[in-house]
Design an enzyme around this catalytic site. Structure first.
Site, PDB file in Angstrom:
ATOM      1  N   HIS C  90     -20.547  -2.617   1.334  1.00  6.05           N
ATOM      2  CA  HIS C  90     -19.157  -2.713   1.788  1.00  6.05           C
ATOM      3  C   HIS C  90     -18.533  -1.320   1.830  1.00  6.05           C
ATOM      4  N   ASP C 119     -12.334  18.632  28.457  1.00  7.85           N
ATOM      5  CA  ASP C 119     -13.194  17.698  27.719  1.00  7.85           C
ATOM      6  C   ASP C 119     -13.455  18.328  26.367  1.00  7.85           C
ATOM      7  N   TRP C 155     -21.730   2.692  -4.174  1.00  8.04           N
ATOM      8  CA  TRP C 155     -21.797   3.656  -3.066  1.00  8.04           C
ATOM      9  C   TRP C 155     -21.992   5.058  -3.601  1.00  8.04           C
ATOM     10  N   SER C 182     -24.763  13.140  12.376  1.00 10.15           N
ATOM     11  CA  SER C 182     -23.728  12.795  13.344  1.00 10.15           C
ATOM     12  C   SER C 182     -22.386  13.412  12.959  1.00 10.15           C
ATOM     13  N   SER C 183     -22.014  13.274  11.686  1.00  8.87           N
ATOM     14  CA  SER C 183     -20.709  13.789  11.270  1.00  8.87           C
ATOM     15  C   SER C 183     -20.625  15.293  11.441  1.00  8.87           C
ATOM     16  N   HIS C 266     -15.110  13.979  -3.398  1.00  8.19           N
ATOM     17  CA  HIS C 266     -13.659  14.094  -3.386  1.00  8.19           C
ATOM     18  C   HIS C 266     -13.120  14.633  -2.070  1.00  8.19           C
ATOM     19  N   GLU C 268     -14.369  14.172   0.604  1.00  7.03           N
ATOM     20  CA  GLU C 268     -14.566  13.034   1.497  1.00  7.03           C
ATOM     21  C   GLU C 268     -13.339  12.127   1.525  1.00  7.03           C
ATOM     22  N   TYR C 270     -10.350  12.911   1.215  1.00  4.90           N
ATOM     23  CA  TYR C 270      -9.322  13.534   2.054  1.00  4.90           C
ATOM     24  C   TYR C 270      -9.740  13.546   3.516  1.00  4.90           C
ATOM     25  N   SER C 281       2.243  11.790  11.442  1.00  8.37           N
ATOM     26  CA  SER C 281       3.138  12.867  11.853  1.00  8.37           C
ATOM     27  C   SER C 281       3.400  12.848  13.353  1.00  8.37           C
ATOM     28  N   HIS C 315     -12.606  14.849 -11.633  1.00  2.00           N
ATOM     29  CA  HIS C 315     -11.705  13.806 -12.138  1.00  2.00           C
ATOM     30  C   HIS C 315     -12.332  12.423 -12.004  1.00  2.00           C
ATOM     31  N   HIS C 316     -13.453  12.348 -11.321  1.00  3.82           N
ATOM     32  CA  HIS C 316     -14.183  11.070 -11.289  1.00  3.82           C
ATOM     33  C   HIS C 316     -15.108  10.942 -12.491  1.00  3.82           C
ATOM     34  N   THR C 341       0.933  16.924  -1.119  1.00  4.99           N
ATOM     35  CA  THR C 341       1.014  15.580  -0.553  1.00  4.99           C
ATOM     36  C   THR C 341       2.458  15.099  -0.567  1.00  4.99           C
ATOM     37  N   LYS C 344       4.353  16.368   2.265  1.00  4.96           N
ATOM     38  CA  LYS C 344       4.160  15.600   3.497  1.00  4.96           C
ATOM     39  C   LYS C 344       5.041  14.360   3.499  1.00  4.96           C
ATOM     40  N   ARG C 463     -14.764  -2.864 -12.937  1.00  4.37           N
ATOM     41  CA  ARG C 463     -15.167  -3.065 -11.547  1.00  4.37           C
ATOM     42  C   ARG C 463     -16.659  -3.331 -11.465  1.00  4.37           C
TER      43      ARG C 463
HETATM   44  C1  HEA Z   1     -12.129   2.411   3.922  1.00  5.20           C
HETATM   45  C2  HEA Z   1     -12.631   1.835   2.941  1.00  5.20           C
HETATM   46  C3  HEA Z   1     -12.418   0.425   2.475  1.00  5.20           C
HETATM   47  C4  HEA Z   1     -11.784  -0.654   3.072  1.00  5.20           C
HETATM   48  C5  HEA Z   1     -11.119  -0.716   4.406  1.00  5.20           C
HETATM   49  C6  HEA Z   1     -11.911  -1.746   2.152  1.00  5.20           C
HETATM   50  C7  HEA Z   1     -11.403  -3.029   2.392  1.00  5.20           C
HETATM   51  C8  HEA Z   1     -11.492  -4.079   1.492  1.00  5.20           C
HETATM   52  N1  HEA Z   1     -12.077  -4.045   0.249  1.00  5.20           N
HETATM   53 FE1  HEA Z   1     -13.087  -2.492  -0.559  1.00  5.20          FE
HETATM   54  N2  HEA Z   1     -14.082  -0.912  -1.364  1.00  5.20           N
HETATM   55  C9  HEA Z   1     -14.172   0.349  -0.861  1.00  5.20           C
HETATM   56  C10 HEA Z   1     -13.624   0.791   0.324  1.00  5.20           C
HETATM   57  C11 HEA Z   1     -12.921  -0.022   1.210  1.00  5.20           C
HETATM   58  N3  HEA Z   1     -12.600  -1.335   1.032  1.00  5.20           N
HETATM   59  C12 HEA Z   1     -14.913   1.200  -1.750  1.00  5.20           C
HETATM   60  C13 HEA Z   1     -15.215   2.684  -1.553  1.00  5.20           C
HETATM   61  C14 HEA Z   1     -15.293   0.414  -2.831  1.00  5.20           C
HETATM   62  C15 HEA Z   1     -16.088   0.828  -4.071  1.00  5.20           C
HETATM   63  C16 HEA Z   1     -17.494   0.379  -3.971  1.00  5.20           C
HETATM   64  C17 HEA Z   1     -18.276   0.643  -5.191  1.00  5.20           C
HETATM   65  O1  HEA Z   1     -17.815   0.271  -6.280  1.00  5.20           O
HETATM   66  O2  HEA Z   1     -19.362   1.220  -5.071  1.00  5.20           O
HETATM   67  C18 HEA Z   1     -14.748  -0.914  -2.564  1.00  5.20           C
HETATM   68  C19 HEA Z   1     -14.873  -1.984  -3.434  1.00  5.20           C
HETATM   69  C20 HEA Z   1     -14.206  -3.186  -3.288  1.00  5.20           C
HETATM   70  C21 HEA Z   1     -14.081  -4.173  -4.310  1.00  5.20           C
HETATM   71  C22 HEA Z   1     -14.601  -4.034  -5.733  1.00  5.20           C
HETATM   72  C23 HEA Z   1     -15.963  -4.538  -5.830  1.00  5.20           C
HETATM   73  C24 HEA Z   1     -16.487  -4.374  -7.198  1.00  5.20           C
HETATM   74  O3  HEA Z   1     -16.078  -3.452  -7.900  1.00  5.20           O
HETATM   75  O4  HEA Z   1     -17.328  -5.191  -7.558  1.00  5.20           O
HETATM   76  C25 HEA Z   1     -13.380  -5.225  -3.786  1.00  5.20           C
HETATM   77  C26 HEA Z   1     -13.045  -6.452  -4.518  1.00  5.20           C
HETATM   78  O5  HEA Z   1     -12.146  -7.125  -4.214  1.00  5.20           O
HETATM   79  C27 HEA Z   1     -13.053  -4.871  -2.429  1.00  5.20           C
HETATM   80  C28 HEA Z   1     -12.327  -5.668  -1.551  1.00  5.20           C
HETATM   81  C29 HEA Z   1     -11.912  -5.267  -0.297  1.00  5.20           C
HETATM   82  C30 HEA Z   1     -11.206  -6.146   0.614  1.00  5.20           C
HETATM   83  C31 HEA Z   1     -10.855  -7.576   0.373  1.00  5.20           C
HETATM   84  C32 HEA Z   1     -10.937  -5.387   1.733  1.00  5.20           C
HETATM   85  C33 HEA Z   1     -10.203  -5.875   2.956  1.00  5.20           C
HETATM   86  O6  HEA Z   1      -9.290  -4.915   3.394  1.00  5.20           O
HETATM   87  C34 HEA Z   1     -11.181  -6.210   4.010  1.00  5.20           C
HETATM   88  C35 HEA Z   1     -10.511  -6.881   5.151  1.00  5.20           C
HETATM   89  C36 HEA Z   1     -11.419  -7.921   5.658  1.00  5.20           C
HETATM   90  C37 HEA Z   1     -11.789  -8.028   6.896  1.00  5.20           C
HETATM   91  C38 HEA Z   1     -11.380  -7.109   7.926  1.00  5.20           C
HETATM   92  C39 HEA Z   1     -12.739  -9.100   7.196  1.00  5.20           C
HETATM   93  C40 HEA Z   1     -12.612  -9.713   8.508  1.00  5.20           C
HETATM   94  C41 HEA Z   1     -13.689 -10.711   8.583  1.00  5.20           C
HETATM   95  C42 HEA Z   1     -13.477 -11.925   9.044  1.00  5.20           C
HETATM   96  C43 HEA Z   1     -12.175 -12.398   9.516  1.00  5.20           C
HETATM   97  C44 HEA Z   1     -14.582 -12.858   9.034  1.00  5.20           C
HETATM   98  C45 HEA Z   1     -15.152 -13.017  10.377  1.00  5.20           C
HETATM   99  C46 HEA Z   1     -16.410 -12.264  10.377  1.00  5.20           C
HETATM  100  C47 HEA Z   1     -17.032 -11.830  11.455  1.00  5.20           C
HETATM  101  C48 HEA Z   1     -16.544 -12.036  12.831  1.00  5.20           C
HETATM  102  C49 HEA Z   1     -18.299 -11.015  11.293  1.00  5.20           C
HETATM  103  N4  HEA Z   1     -13.566  -3.629  -2.147  1.00  5.20           N
HETATM  104  C1  HEA Z   2      -8.036   8.114   1.177  1.00  5.89           C
HETATM  105  C2  HEA Z   2      -8.569   8.205   0.062  1.00  5.89           C
HETATM  106  C3  HEA Z   2      -7.950   8.723  -1.208  1.00  5.89           C
HETATM  107  C4  HEA Z   2      -6.835   9.501  -1.413  1.00  5.89           C
HETATM  108  C5  HEA Z   2      -5.899  10.084  -0.402  1.00  5.89           C
HETATM  109  C6  HEA Z   2      -6.756   9.680  -2.832  1.00  5.89           C
HETATM  110  C7  HEA Z   2      -5.740  10.431  -3.438  1.00  5.89           C
HETATM  111  C8  HEA Z   2      -5.709  10.733  -4.784  1.00  5.89           C
HETATM  112  N1  HEA Z   2      -6.571  10.266  -5.747  1.00  5.89           N
HETATM  113 FE1  HEA Z   2      -8.087   8.950  -5.455  1.00  5.89          FE
HETATM  114  N2  HEA Z   2      -9.774   7.892  -5.111  1.00  5.89           N
HETATM  115  C9  HEA Z   2     -10.240   7.438  -3.910  1.00  5.89           C
HETATM  116  C10 HEA Z   2      -9.651   7.661  -2.685  1.00  5.89           C
HETATM  117  C11 HEA Z   2      -8.512   8.440  -2.496  1.00  5.89           C
HETATM  118  N3  HEA Z   2      -7.773   9.016  -3.465  1.00  5.89           N
HETATM  119  C12 HEA Z   2     -11.430   6.668  -4.066  1.00  5.89           C
HETATM  120  C13 HEA Z   2     -12.239   6.011  -2.954  1.00  5.89           C
HETATM  121  C14 HEA Z   2     -11.709   6.654  -5.426  1.00  5.89           C
HETATM  122  C15 HEA Z   2     -12.804   5.914  -6.177  1.00  5.89           C
HETATM  123  C16 HEA Z   2     -14.171   6.362  -5.899  1.00  5.89           C
HETATM  124  C17 HEA Z   2     -15.142   5.514  -6.657  1.00  5.89           C
HETATM  125  O1  HEA Z   2     -15.246   5.708  -7.879  1.00  5.89           O
HETATM  126  O2  HEA Z   2     -15.767   4.640  -6.038  1.00  5.89           O
HETATM  127  C18 HEA Z   2     -10.655   7.441  -6.050  1.00  5.89           C
HETATM  128  C19 HEA Z   2     -10.598   7.695  -7.419  1.00  5.89           C
HETATM  129  C20 HEA Z   2      -9.701   8.571  -7.998  1.00  5.89           C
HETATM  130  C21 HEA Z   2      -9.812   9.040  -9.348  1.00  5.89           C
HETATM  131  C22 HEA Z   2     -10.926   8.691 -10.329  1.00  5.89           C
HETATM  132  C23 HEA Z   2     -10.599   7.451 -11.047  1.00  5.89           C
HETATM  133  C24 HEA Z   2     -11.703   7.024 -11.928  1.00  5.89           C
HETATM  134  O3  HEA Z   2     -12.757   6.641 -11.427  1.00  5.89           O
HETATM  135  O4  HEA Z   2     -11.499   7.066 -13.141  1.00  5.89           O
HETATM  136  C25 HEA Z   2      -8.749   9.878  -9.561  1.00  5.89           C
HETATM  137  C26 HEA Z   2      -8.486  10.596 -10.827  1.00  5.89           C
HETATM  138  O5  HEA Z   2      -7.861  11.552 -10.886  1.00  5.89           O
HETATM  139  C27 HEA Z   2      -8.003   9.930  -8.324  1.00  5.89           C
HETATM  140  C28 HEA Z   2      -6.845  10.680  -8.137  1.00  5.89           C
HETATM  141  C29 HEA Z   2      -6.204  10.839  -6.912  1.00  5.89           C
HETATM  142  C30 HEA Z   2      -5.042  11.689  -6.724  1.00  5.89           C
HETATM  143  C31 HEA Z   2      -4.308  12.458  -7.782  1.00  5.89           C
HETATM  144  C32 HEA Z   2      -4.752  11.615  -5.392  1.00  5.89           C
HETATM  145  C33 HEA Z   2      -3.646  12.377  -4.698  1.00  5.89           C
HETATM  146  O6  HEA Z   2      -4.096  12.990  -3.530  1.00  5.89           O
HETATM  147  C34 HEA Z   2      -2.470  11.496  -4.399  1.00  5.89           C
HETATM  148  C35 HEA Z   2      -1.279  12.316  -4.016  1.00  5.89           C
HETATM  149  C36 HEA Z   2      -0.114  11.484  -3.578  1.00  5.89           C
HETATM  150  C37 HEA Z   2       0.975  11.214  -4.291  1.00  5.89           C
HETATM  151  C38 HEA Z   2       1.151  11.690  -5.678  1.00  5.89           C
HETATM  152  C39 HEA Z   2       2.071  10.353  -3.737  1.00  5.89           C
HETATM  153  C40 HEA Z   2       3.048  11.040  -2.859  1.00  5.89           C
HETATM  154  C41 HEA Z   2       3.770  12.143  -3.504  1.00  5.89           C
HETATM  155  C42 HEA Z   2       5.094  12.133  -3.744  1.00  5.89           C
HETATM  156  C43 HEA Z   2       5.988  11.039  -3.342  1.00  5.89           C
HETATM  157  C44 HEA Z   2       5.661  13.346  -4.364  1.00  5.89           C
HETATM  158  C45 HEA Z   2       6.180  13.175  -5.739  1.00  5.89           C
HETATM  159  C46 HEA Z   2       5.076  13.327  -6.669  1.00  5.89           C
HETATM  160  C47 HEA Z   2       5.126  13.932  -7.848  1.00  5.89           C
HETATM  161  C48 HEA Z   2       6.365  14.410  -8.503  1.00  5.89           C
HETATM  162  C49 HEA Z   2       3.888  14.178  -8.578  1.00  5.89           C
HETATM  163  N4  HEA Z   2      -8.595   9.118  -7.397  1.00  5.89           N
HETATM  164 CU    CU Z   3     -11.290  12.209  -6.112  1.00  2.00          CU
END
Ligand code: HEA
Ligand code: HEA
Ligand code: CU
Ligand code: CUA
Lengths: 405, 291, 543
Positions: C90, C119, C155, C182-183, C266, C268, C270, C281, C315-316, C341, C344, C463
């Site tokens: 997933h 292009d 993942w 590809s990327s 990390h 990634e 962003y 924007s 931080h992970h 952030t 923004k 999780r």
């Molecule tokens: C961009 C990234 C992205 C997006 C969009 C989503 C979208 C969703 N994610 Fe997930 N998710 C991750 C990135 C993302 N996730 C990541 C990185 C993890 C961590 C994995 C890990 O631990 O290694 C995670 C893990 C994760 C978990 C935790 C699993 C676990 O720890 O065991 C869960 C549990 O609820 C979850 C739920 C969902 C759900 C309900 C959506 C929903 O938004 C999805 C919306 C659903 C649809 C769009 C389905 C539409 C389908 C139909 C309508 C059926 C018809 C079907 C066909 C026609 C084929 N995701």
């Molecule tokens: C689009 C993807 C995305 C983005 C943008 C971010 C943004 C941020 N993430 Fe997140 N993060 C993930 C995707 C993302 N993360 C994913 C996928 C994981 C789990 C991976 C895995 O384990 O599977 C993860 C996990 C993760 C962890 C590890 C958690 C753990 O496993 O224990 C941490 C810890 O520091 C973290 C921190 C942050 C912070 C500080 C930001 C910051 O960039 C956020 C900044 C934004 C704001 C703070 C809000 C707006 C700001 C204001 C309104 C200003 C006022 C604010 C202040 C005064 C402070 N993230």
């Molecule tokens: Cu991170």
């Protein structure tokens, strides 16, 4: 993927569902009713856990305040500055002054968060003056506890009854376990209160993580490395935890139970436990008859092997070989014992020499050779296993009973 | 072609080679994975994929060369190619960075930790898990994986190889100056020298590996030292081979009177690549061999 | 919500005011070969976008398997091993197969139009970048059908667990290499395009934010994807060639993988959000009818985020046993990211402030983005606080955090972009009423889905588990209901898109009343080739 009968009878499903839907539509008010505490991080029973909880609440409120401010301005703007109200758009598009403000103010807020956080962190990392050390080793999928100073060691795994009930297709009602479902173990980790305990986390196979929320402890157990952790528990009680790092198929089924008792009670428990282990060591090599071996073997198999080789010994094709009809389980006995003792390098089949006693290995091998239609009629005695340990090409590690005799 | 103006940016149409490349890569990876798992036909599929990829490269580069020679490309297209090559090389740098990172990490963090040196759980790790093991680089770990081995010294082959590569950098630059002055013959000659040095380097490295396996008992499986040593030098050697082939192709093209004083991007691309390989080697020489 | 037509942002020109500029002798070819051999940035953009949509349903279906299993305690539907491989796949599908390709698709469509280029810089390479994707995902998805099952180590592929995978291991590794190729090629192309193909006069500080954010994203990709490739290569050699990078027995360290992985991982995340920032924007100024507030600081903020993203990775890994100094450093650097952030977010709010807003579907999604991304960002900030993160780590609190930034974050931005630009792509207006329905239904359900996860996480649900204690039952059921609601409401999106492609009210060139930028100066639908000669940018606002 076939949908089997739901093993969990849903209690009054409709009422349940309604409550949930109403709850989720009005999340925040519902929270107040449902009791905030159950849905929040526990305050815990150590000074540190209270600190962490305090820190958590503090940053939570700061975040709420920031959110409220930002969303508040947005909502006001969406209300006031909409075209349908006939407003003319302004044209301003920069202001160094406000931009500096909203860079500096967040910075200051961050500093206000970072300082107390750093303090708690520094406290956490103070491992000095511990009075007791427990080595915690993660296995797929149970824990091994080794009281380094007391000379006690044992394994701790999910309670056997719950282990059966949680299997797919089992039709036990989970309700019978109530709040303890997936939280009970066969051997609890008993520790004294008021003593600074040092936990030494490591693992035998893959990375696990030893997590007990009430003690504010979570540290990875990494194979080949030892991580330190400590806690001084203030109140007697039973504290639940879980393995927190994905460690394979049964990661969800590796609970932790810490029972904190007064130091006096702890002493009593420790003496008993030691005596028990000594007794087991004394009798461990006594010969057994086939039914006894089979009975013990079945439970060892159920607790240790069935997650991979499956309950009926059929395995999972391509991942875990079947025991039923397996060349090894029906062929040479010594090879079979050696396989269980040493495992197969680079596969999930671990060496069991360190995890199971001679008696247990004898029992499980006997069981595998007679169950699932492998009716070989063979039986293996604990002494045979002991012999196999010492003759094996690269001698297997001794099972660590933990008692310093 | 649509891009009528002599100076228009050339946009190719109906590209046939990319899909061949995708299929080639697919077959290649599919075969490789099957091969690693000892499945039937894995090896064969792998080589089939490799052949398709080679064919694709011939075809694709062939098209580009034809277009280039027929003057289809304006300066802007040339700049695109340059940027492409530049950032491609940068991505390669980052690939090597991962392995250098592994080397640094193992030497400064995990090694000492296992040896009981450092804060946190390091002393107790050593005391409980690796009693008596003390960490010195190079190491094959507390389990002495792969058995006793000897370190690959820097003197001798590696030093010779360093000199070879450095020299090849110089010859390559001379060739570049030659083509900048329009002296294609001189370019071909010096390129020939560069390619030869490159292949000698690869040959010597092959010999070095032979010596490591049979003389020093130093293998891929000799713990972290063997791992980092062979992966870093191995990937580097692979890149040298690719670079030398690129230079060889450029040389052959030079012999077919391609390139002018102004238009010789292929040469430059290959030369950049060569210098990159050169610089990586210096890093290797210092961090893998010397220190 | 229906639009009051006198207040909507649509400019009503008579259709057909523009003549078709496509006087080109080679418009699109026909049939399958057109798509296989195309070098046209618009064709390739469409391919990417369709691919991403299909993958969204595949990845979403996997999420629904997860949520179905978690609907109740106990194991009802799938084996725990399969559950783990659903979690793993997933995430891989959603990240590499949905969000990244969708952004590349948008880049393909929009960047050349926004900077006045004929292009992409390297059209043939562009074709290859796309046509790798279906093959790479064929390999990845095929592992689910192998005897050994798909990858089930998460993942993040942490060893030694990931090394226990069956035969599928090698396939997964190569699939990642494949996508990486590809990327990297795609990003190189974008960098070259932005540097080399801008029409005269389109200076860097005149580029639309979307172009800027993509430029920076492309650098993140070029710098980190090869590192991921290196990390998985080490996994491969550890498994098949006897190396011991990640095994203590040979002097390596499993945690070393985590460092290398998160050095990629990390930045990634962003990569998954910066282009979204660019989209937002573009949209907010249009519907606020007011120029973007603080353009310069937006650019610098994006660059700062990108820079900081390289020094926060650990931080992970706060629970892996880092030295104190390490924890402190990574805590503070992570917190720092909130500042740019925040800039923004504040700039977006300031753009809205005293504008004259209308709320068409793209604007709704954009506002939804700002609010819910901020919620996710703030929980991210909480995660950055090391002592607290030690408790949050690997619980559903983290799952809630990243889904808030990814689903109502990245995914919403992609939806917003689709609604915003689809009139330009197809020449037809989408169905505004349905669009609004789509927004509101999605927004209600997405919160029902992810909000409760904060609480079960804090209460102790970790999780990556297929089964949980009874205490967590209620809120998991709520989340699952939200998941199905959200998932199925995306079928509405597909319907809206298909309907719009097939026909609808003719869109004007400018489409939106407040729209600025070169893409709105070309006819709708945009001709097959735009800007074969550079546009005279003095006549138009570039941003
Ligand atoms: C961009 C990234 C992205 C997006 C969009 C989503 C979208 C969703 N994610 Fe997930 N998710 C991750 C990135 C993302 N996730 C990541 C990185 C993890 C961590 C994995 C890990 O631990 O290694 C995670 C893990 C994760 C978990 C935790 C699993 C676990 O720890 O065991 C869960 C549990 O609820 C979850 C739920 C969902 C759900 C309900 C959506 C929903 O938004 C999805 C919306 C659903 C649809 C769009 C389905 C539409 C389908 C139909 C309508 C059926 C018809 C079907 C066909 C026609 C084929 N995701
Ligand atoms: C689009 C993807 C995305 C983005 C943008 C971010 C943004 C941020 N993430 Fe997140 N993060 C993930 C995707 C993302 N993360 C994913 C996928 C994981 C789990 C991976 C895995 O384990 O599977 C993860 C996990 C993760 C962890 C590890 C958690 C753990 O496993 O224990 C941490 C810890 O520091 C973290 C921190 C942050 C912070 C500080 C930001 C910051 O960039 C956020 C900044 C934004 C704001 C703070 C809000 C707006 C700001 C204001 C309104 C200003 C006022 C604010 C202040 C005064 C402070 N993230
Ligand atoms: Cu991170
Ligand atoms: Cu052990 Cu998870």
């Amino acid at each position: 993927m076939t949908t089997t009968d739901h093993s969990v009878p849903t209690p009054a499903p409709l009422r349940h569902l309604m409550r949930l839907l109403v709850g989720s539509c009005a999340l925040l008010p519902a929270l107040a009713i449902a009791g905030w505490d159950e849905l929040n991080m526990p305050v815990g029973v150590t000074d540190l856990s209270a600190d962490v909880h305090g820190l958590h609440m503090r940053i939570f409120y700061v975040c709420c305040a920031i959110g409220a401010a930002v969303f508040g301005v947005m909502i006001v703007s969406m209300f006031l500055h909409r075209k349908s109200r006939g407003v003319k758009p302004a044209t301003f598009h920069e202001s160094t002054k406000v931009e500096i403000v909203w860079t500096v103010v967040p910075l200051l807020i961050l500093v206000a968060m970072a300082v107390p956080a750093a303090k708690v962190l520094i406290k956490m990392e103070d491992f000095s003056d511990s009075e007791m050390s427990i080595k915690v080793t993660g296995y797929q999928w149970r824990w091994h506890y080794d009281y380094l100073d007391e000379g006690i060691a044992f394994y701790s795994a999910l309670d056997a009854e719950q282990n059966l009930a949680r299997q797919r297709g089992a039709d036990d009602a989970l309700e019978q376990f109530g709040d303890t479902y997936l939280r009970e173990v066969d051997n609890e980790l008993v520790v004294p209160t008021g003593v600074k305990i040092r936990f030494l986390n490591t693992a035998a196979d893959v990375i696990h993580s030893w997590w007990v929320p009430d003690l504010a402890l979570k540290k990875d157990a990494i194979p080949g490395f030892i991580n330190e952790n400590w806690a001084t528990i203030n109140e007697p009680g039973v504290y639940n935890g879980k393995c927190a790092e994905l460690c394979g198929r049964d990661h969800g089924f590796m609970p932790i139970v810490v029972r904190a008792v007064t130091p006096e009670e702890f002493q009593v428990w420790a003496d008993e436990k030691r005596a028990e282990t000594l007794a087991a060591i004394e009798t461990q090599h006594d010969p057994r008859d086939l039914p006894t071996l089979l009975a013990q073997g079945e439970s060892v198999y159920g607790a240790n092997c069935s997650t991979c080789h499956q309950a009926e010994g059929q395995g999972i094709p391509g991942m875990f070989p079947a025991i039923a009809g397996s060349d090894i389980a029906t062929g040479d006995i010594d090879a079979h014992v050696a396989m269980v003792l040493h495992g197969v390098d680079g596969t999930p089949m671990n060496a069991w020499s360190g995890a199971l006693t001679d008696a247990e290995i004898a029992a499980v091998v006997t069981y595998q050779r007679n169950a699932f239609g492998n009716d070989t009629g063979d039986s293996v005695q604990p002494l045979d296993v002991r012999a196999a340990r010492s003759t094996a090409l690269n001698a297997a590690t001794e099972f660590d009973m933990g008692v310093t005799q | 072609m649509s891009s009528t103006g002599a100076n228009a940016y050339y946009v190719p149409h109906a590209a046939r080679w990319p899909i061949v490349g995708s299929i080639g890569l697919f077959v290649f990876f599919w075969g490789f994975a099957n091969w690693l798992n000892d499945r039937p036909l894995g090896k064969e599929t792998f080589f089939l994929g490799a052949i398709v990829l080679v064919v694709m490269m011939f075809g694709w580069f062939g098209d580009v060369i034809r277009e280039s020679e027929s003057g289809t490309y304006n300066n802007q297209v040339d700049t695109s190619f340059r940027m492409c090559m530049m950032w491609f090389i940068f991505s390669e740098v980052m690939f090597f960075a991962a392995f250098f990172g592994a080397l640094f990490y193992a030497r400064t963090f995990s090694g000492p930790w296992i040896g009981g040196d450092g804060g946190g759980g390091a002393p107790v790790t050593n005391e409980l898990l690796y009693q008596g093991f003390s960490y010195v680089w190079p190491t094959n770990g507390p389990s002495s994986l792969g058995g006793d081995f000897q370190q690959m010294g820097w003197f001798g082959l590696p030093l010779i190889n360093t000199l070879l590569l450095l020299t090849s950098g110089v010859t390559c630059t001379i060739a570049h100056h030659a083509i900048q002055h329009g002296d294609r013959k001189k370019m071909v000659r010096w390129l020939g020298a560069t390619v030869a040095l490159g292949f000698i380097f690869v040959g010597l490295q092959a010999y070095e590996y032979y010596h490591a396996y049979h003389g020093l008992n130093l293998k891929m499986s000799s713990g972290i030292y063997g791992s980092t040593f062979f992966m870093l030098t191995g990937f580097h050697g692979f890149h040298v081979t690719m670079g030398a082939i690129m230079l060889l192709v450029v040389m052959l093209r030079g012999m077919k009177s391609h390139f002018t004083a102004k238009n010789h991007f292929a040469f430059e691309a290959a030369a950049w690549y060569w210098h990159f390989v050169d610089v990586v080697w210096l890093g290797l020489f210092i961090f893998v061999y010397l220190l | 919500m229906t639009t009051d037509s006198s207040h909507d942002g649509v400019v009503h020109h008579a259709p057909g005011e523009h003549h078709d500029h496509d006087h080109d002798h080679h418009g699109p070819a026909y049939g399958l070969m057109r798509w296989i051999t195309t070098t046209n940035h618009k064709d390739i953009g469409s391919l990417y976008l369709w691919f991403s949509l299909i993958m969204f349903f595949i990845g979403g279906a996997m999420a629904l398997v997860i949520r179905a299993e978690l609907f109740q305690p106990g194991i009802q539907i799938v084996d725990p091993m399969f559950f783990n491989s659903m979690t793993t796949m997933h995430a891989l599908v959603m990240i590499f197969g949905v969000v990244m390709p969708a952004f590349v698709g948008l880049a393909n469509w929009m960047i050349p139009m926004m900077i006045g280029a004929p292009d992409m810089a390297l059209p043939r390479l562009n074709n290859w970048s796309f046509w790798i994707m279906p093959f790479a995902f064929a390999i990845l998805l095929s592992t689910l059908f192998m005897d050994s099952g798909g990858p089930a180590g998460g993942w993040t592929l942490y060893p030694p667990l990931s090394l226990q995978m069956g035969d599928s291991f090698a396939f997964v590794i190569f699939a990642i290499h494949f996508m990486g190729i590809s990327s990297v090629m795609g990003s190189i192309n974008i960098v070259a395009t932005i540097f080399n193909m801008r029409a005269p006069g389109v200076t860097f500080m005149k580029m639309p934010m979307f172009v800027w954010t993509w430029l920076i994203t492309a650098y993140l990709l070029i710098a980190t994807i090869p590192v991921l490739a290196g990390a998985v290569t080490m996994l491969l050699t550890d498994r098949y060639f006897g190396t011991s990078f990640f095994s203590a027995a040979g002097g390596g360290d499993p945690v070393m993988f985590q460092h290398i992985f998160w050095f990629f991982g990390h930045p990634e995340v962003y990569i998954l959000i910066l282009p979204a920032f660019g989209i937002i924007s573009s949209i907010i100024p249009t519907f606020a009818r007011k120029p973007l507030f603080g353009y310069d600081s937006m650019v610098y903020a994006t660059a700062s985020i990108a820079f900081l993203s390289f020094i926060v990775w650990a931080h992970h890994m706060f629970t892996t046993g880092m030295p104190l100094a390490g924890s402190l450093f990574f805590m503070m650097s992570t917190m720092l990211i909130s500042v740019p952030t925040g800039v923004k977010v504040f700039n977006w709010v300031a753009t809205m402030w005293r504008g004259a807003m209308t709320f068409e579907t793209p604007m709704l999604f954009a506002i939804g983005f700002v609010i819910m991304f901020t919620i996710g960002g703030l929980s991210g900030l909480m995660l950055a606080i090391t002592p607290a993160d030690i408790q949050y780590h690997d619980t559903y609190f983290v799952v809630a955090h990243f889904h808030y930034v990814l689903v109502p974050g990245a995914i919403y931005s992609i939806m917003a972009a689709t609604y915003y630009w689809i009139p330009k792509w197809t020449g037809n207006m989408y169905d505004e009423t349905l669009g609004k329905w789509h927004f509101w239904i999605s927004t209600v359900f997405v919160n029902v889905l992810f909000f409760p996860m904060h609480f079960v996480g804090l209460a102790g649900m970790n999780r990556r588990i297929p089964d949980y204690s009874l205490q967590f039952a209620d809120w998991n059921m709520v989340a699952s209901i939200g998941a199905f609601g959200f998932g199925f409401s995306q079928l509405l999106f597909v319907w809206i898109v298909i309907k719009c492609v097939r026909g609808g009210k003719q869109a004007t060139d400018e489409v939106w009343e407040g729209a600025r930028g070169l893409e709105w100066t070309v006819p709708s639908p945009a001709p097959y080739h735009t800007f074969e000669t550079a546009p005279d940018i003095t006549k138009y606002a570039v941003r």
